[in-house]
Design a protein around this motif. Sequence first.
Motif, PDB file in Angstrom:
ATOM      1  N   UNK A 257      41.979   9.333  29.426  1.00  0.00           N
ATOM      2  CA  UNK A 257      42.920   9.227  28.304  1.00  0.00           C
ATOM      3  C   UNK A 257      44.117   8.341  28.617  1.00  0.00           C
ATOM      4  N   UNK A 258      44.498   8.247  29.884  1.00  0.00           N
ATOM      5  CA  UNK A 258      45.653   7.431  30.225  1.00  0.00           C
ATOM      6  C   UNK A 258      45.442   5.956  29.949  1.00  0.00           C
ATOM      7  N   UNK A 259      44.174   5.532  29.966  1.00  0.00           N
ATOM      8  CA  UNK A 259      43.872   4.125  29.734  1.00  0.00           C
ATOM      9  C   UNK A 259      43.819   3.790  28.255  1.00  0.00           C
ATOM     10  N   UNK A 260      43.588   4.794  27.409  1.00  0.00           N
ATOM     11  CA  UNK A 260      43.433   4.546  25.981  1.00  0.00           C
ATOM     12  C   UNK A 260      44.519   5.204  25.136  1.00  0.00           C
ATOM     13  N   UNK A 261      45.172   6.202  25.683  1.00  0.00           N
ATOM     14  CA  UNK A 261      46.246   6.910  24.989  1.00  0.00           C
ATOM     15  C   UNK A 261      47.375   7.148  25.981  1.00  0.00           C
ATOM     16  N   UNK A 262      48.548   7.426  25.469  1.00  0.00           N
ATOM     17  CA  UNK A 262      49.691   7.684  26.352  1.00  0.00           C
ATOM     18  C   UNK A 262      49.648   9.137  26.818  1.00  0.00           C
ATOM     19  N   UNK A 263      48.575   9.478  27.541  1.00  0.00           N
ATOM     20  CA  UNK A 263      48.322  10.855  27.972  1.00  0.00           C
ATOM     21  C   UNK A 263      48.084  10.883  29.474  1.00  0.00           C
ATOM     22  N   UNK A 264      48.794  11.771  30.173  1.00  0.00           N
ATOM     23  CA  UNK A 264      48.646  11.887  31.619  1.00  0.00           C
ATOM     24  C   UNK A 264      48.468  13.352  31.991  1.00  0.00           C
ATOM     25  N   UNK A 265      47.963  13.589  33.180  1.00  0.00           N
ATOM     26  CA  UNK A 265      47.816  14.936  33.731  1.00  0.00           C
ATOM     27  C   UNK A 265      48.830  15.103  34.840  1.00  0.00           C
ATOM     28  N   UNK A 266      49.641  16.167  34.747  1.00  0.00           N
ATOM     29  CA  UNK A 266      50.627  16.469  35.779  1.00  0.00           C
ATOM     30  C   UNK A 266      50.592  17.957  36.084  1.00  0.00           C
ATOM     31  N   UNK A 267      51.015  18.321  37.288  1.00  0.00           N
ATOM     32  CA  UNK A 267      51.176  19.718  37.615  1.00  0.00           C
ATOM     33  C   UNK A 267      52.395  20.273  36.871  1.00  0.00           C
ATOM     34  N   UNK A 268      52.500  21.590  36.806  1.00  0.00           N
ATOM     35  CA  UNK A 268      53.659  22.205  36.172  1.00  0.00           C
ATOM     36  C   UNK A 268      54.947  21.783  36.871  1.00  0.00           C
TER      37      UNK A 268
END
Length: 275
Positions: A257-268
């Motif tokens: 998703x980070x490549x196609x949308x402004x969406x990232x995965x992060x820890x709390x």
Amino acid sequence: MIKTRRRSILLQSTIALTGVLLALSAGTFAAQAATPVVRSAVPGPRTVVSLTFDDGNADQVVAEQVLKANGLHGTFFITTSWIGQPTWLTQADLHTFAADGNEIGGHTVTHPDLTTLTSAQATAEICDGKTTLASWGFNATDFAYPFAAENASVESIVKGCGFQSARGLGDVRSPASCATCEFAETIPPANPMDTAAPDEVDSTWTLQNLQDVVTNAEANGGGWVQLTFHHIAVGTDPTLTISPPLFNQFITWLAARGATNNTVVETVSQVIGGQ
């Protein structure tokens, strides 16, 4: 607004733990969420997804391996008295997780409903869990309420024990509940001691349900989505379980998703710490 509070069903997993366990020396804090956050270059509202795992079930090793294969990191909320028992994670597992960039968080000593305890009892459950994790080498900075049960008094105790945030459940729009709730928590959250999240993921969730929670947030201004998992397995707790193939499908989709949308995965910790 009526809050939906889903009750966790604590049944033992029948999945045997396999693989090589990485043992790290005790007495030093393990590096948690040390990997720099990769920011998306895609314009638009920013959506952050945190993948959280409650209790410390042994089959969460499967999840950690999938995350590692996709270059992602999660937050594992640990009930300390269960670690090392049959069908639960070991301290060696936790060190492996932390070395891979995952966060180790607090989830009490014995997983009680904290709102049913005296102040002294709740303090012992919350603070002693954090102290135990510290003795194992983990600086736990974030917490998850067992059964998502909390009140103002419990929130105050969690903060007093040194946690920077605490996660609830059922206050973000979910596949089967909270149809009028927001699509995501704000960054930063209005109340770090009771951060909003969708219902915990269970056997009724489909790949489309998982994807919709993310895409709905993306389409409605972004924000923070905390997904909560328990068992990654087949043939165990029929309620709080999703299969490894389904989990793998979702994580593979999410990682892109980070490549196609402004969406990232992060820890709390990365979200709350503002990295």
